[in-house]
Design a protein around this motif. Sequence first.
Motif, short mmCIF file in Angstrom:
data_model
loop_
_atom_site.label_atom_id
_atom_site.label_comp_id
_atom_site.label_asym_id
_atom_site.label_seq_id
_atom_site.Cartn_x
_atom_site.Cartn_y
_atom_site.Cartn_z
N TRP A 166 0.87 -1.17 0.00
CA TRP A 166 0.00 0.00 0.00
C TRP A 166 0.90 1.22 0.00
CZ3 TRP A 166 -5.22 -0.06 -0.48
CH2 TRP A 166 -5.83 -1.30 -0.39
N VAL A 167 0.73 2.09 -1.00
CA VAL A 167 1.59 3.25 -1.15
C VAL A 167 0.74 4.51 -1.13
CG1 VAL A 167 3.31 4.38 -2.62
CG2 VAL A 167 3.18 1.88 -2.55
N ARG A 168 1.16 5.46 -0.29
CA ARG A 168 0.47 6.75 -0.21
C ARG A 168 1.48 7.85 -0.51
NH1 ARG A 168 -0.17 10.38 3.86
NH2 ARG A 168 0.49 8.92 5.43
N GLY A 169 1.26 8.53 -1.63
CA GLY A 169 2.08 9.68 -1.99
C GLY A 169 1.40 10.93 -1.48
N THR A 170 0.89 11.75 -2.41
CA THR A 170 0.18 12.97 -2.00
C THR A 170 -1.31 12.73 -1.86
OG1 THR A 170 0.00 13.62 -4.32
CG2 THR A 170 1.87 14.49 -3.07
N LEU B 272 -0.54 -1.55 -4.77
CA LEU B 272 0.24 -1.61 -6.00
C LEU B 272 1.13 -2.85 -5.99
CD1 LEU B 272 1.42 2.13 -6.03
CD2 LEU B 272 -0.45 1.15 -7.35
N TRP B 273 1.25 -3.50 -7.15
CA TRP B 273 2.19 -4.60 -7.24
C TRP B 273 3.57 -4.02 -7.50
CZ3 TRP B 273 5.18 -6.03 -11.48
CH2 TRP B 273 4.84 -5.46 -12.71
N HIS B 274 4.58 -4.73 -7.08
CA HIS B 274 5.94 -4.20 -7.14
C HIS B 274 6.95 -5.35 -7.24
CE1 HIS B 274 5.72 -5.65 -3.10
NE2 HIS B 274 7.03 -5.56 -3.03
N VAL B 275 8.20 -4.98 -7.39
CA VAL B 275 9.32 -5.92 -7.33
C VAL B 275 10.37 -5.28 -6.45
CG1 VAL B 275 11.20 -6.93 -8.67
CG2 VAL B 275 8.90 -6.94 -9.58
N TRP B 276 10.95 -6.07 -5.53
CA TRP B 276 12.07 -5.58 -4.73
C TRP B 276 13.34 -5.92 -5.49
CZ3 TRP B 276 12.33 -2.67 -0.40
CH2 TRP B 276 13.57 -2.54 0.19
N GLY C 163 0.04 10.54 -7.22
CA GLY C 163 0.68 11.07 -6.02
C GLY C 163 2.13 10.68 -5.85
N LEU C 164 2.67 9.87 -6.74
CA LEU C 164 4.09 9.51 -6.66
C LEU C 164 4.87 10.43 -7.59
CD1 LEU C 164 3.96 5.61 -6.58
CD2 LEU C 164 4.15 7.21 -4.69
N VAL C 165 5.45 11.46 -6.99
CA VAL C 165 6.13 12.51 -7.73
C VAL C 165 7.64 12.33 -7.59
CG1 VAL C 165 6.37 15.01 -7.96
CG2 VAL C 165 4.21 14.03 -7.21
N ASP C 166 8.35 12.45 -8.70
CA ASP C 166 9.81 12.33 -8.68
C ASP C 166 10.39 13.34 -7.68
OD1 ASP C 166 12.30 11.36 -9.44
OD2 ASP C 166 12.53 12.86 -11.02
N GLY C 167 11.20 12.86 -6.75
CA GLY C 167 11.79 13.72 -5.74
C GLY C 167 10.94 13.85 -4.48
N GLY C 168 9.74 13.28 -4.48
CA GLY C 168 8.85 13.36 -3.32
C GLY C 168 9.08 12.20 -2.36
N THR C 169 8.15 12.06 -1.43
CA THR C 169 8.20 10.95 -0.49
C THR C 169 6.87 10.19 -0.54
OG1 THR C 169 7.37 12.27 1.35
CG2 THR C 169 9.77 12.12 1.10
N ALA C 170 6.91 8.98 -0.03
CA ALA C 170 5.71 8.14 0.03
C ALA C 170 5.77 7.29 1.29
CB ALA C 170 5.63 7.25 -1.20
N GLU C 171 4.60 6.97 1.80
CA GLU C 171 4.48 6.05 2.93
C GLU C 171 4.10 4.69 2.37
OE1 GLU C 171 5.09 6.47 6.24
OE2 GLU C 171 5.85 8.43 5.65
N VAL C 172 4.88 3.68 2.69
CA VAL C 172 4.66 2.32 2.18
C VAL C 172 4.27 1.43 3.36
CG1 VAL C 172 5.69 0.36 0.98
CG2 VAL C 172 6.38 2.69 0.39
N THR C 173 3.16 0.72 3.21
CA THR C 173 2.72 -0.25 4.21
C THR C 173 2.74 -1.62 3.56
OG1 THR C 173 1.30 1.41 5.24
CG2 THR C 173 0.91 -0.88 5.83
N VAL C 174 3.45 -2.54 4.19
CA VAL C 174 3.61 -3.88 3.64
C VAL C 174 2.68 -4.83 4.37
CG1 VAL C 174 5.27 -5.73 3.18
CG2 VAL C 174 6.02 -3.35 3.14
N ARG C 175 1.99 -5.65 3.61
CA ARG C 175 1.06 -6.61 4.18
C ARG C 175 1.68 -8.00 4.18
NH1 ARG C 175 -1.66 -9.99 0.61
NH2 ARG C 175 -1.05 -9.63 -1.52
#
Length: 168
Positions: free
Chosen positions: A22-26, A32-36, A55-67
């Motif tokens: 779970w990703v929260r930008g702005t 979201l599916w992803h790859v580490w 909400g995922l802006v280059d140079g910004g931050t995001a809060e990631v919650t892993v399930r």
Amino acid sequence: MTDQSLGPALVEEATKKSGLVWVRGTGPARALWHVWHDGAAHLVGDGPGEQPLPGLVDGGTAEVTVRSKDKGGRLVAWTAAVRELSPGTEEWDAAVAELKGKRLNAPDGEAVPERWARECRVVRLDPRSSTTDLPDGSLAAVPLPTAANTRRPIPAGLPKLLFRKKKR
């Protein structure tokens, strides 16, 4: 809060094993599916047939919650620095090779990297803080009003069909 010495390892292992974060930008958080890969989570999206990355802006931050992959509960939350990768770079090629292997049902098969280079964004989420406090509550958003979830009276004949006794 977890022990800070275990934080980076927990973030890496939990994120590697979970196919969904779970990703929260702005804006609001999105699944979201992803790859580490190479110490960060990589996402592809914002193109036709791909997941949106609002909400995922280059140079910004995001809060990631892993399930948890098996139970679905929240394991760890971490803050990430958002960086968009440029097509054609070595870093982009390596990330896309990993993403391509995990992309299910791609309509263009082997040509997916070319389409991603033309029409999509590849985003890298670098862990900034090893762990943050898990949010309280369910974080479930109230569904938007729609006729699809409005309850209507059940048909008069339905209880007779459901509760009738079978003849032997």
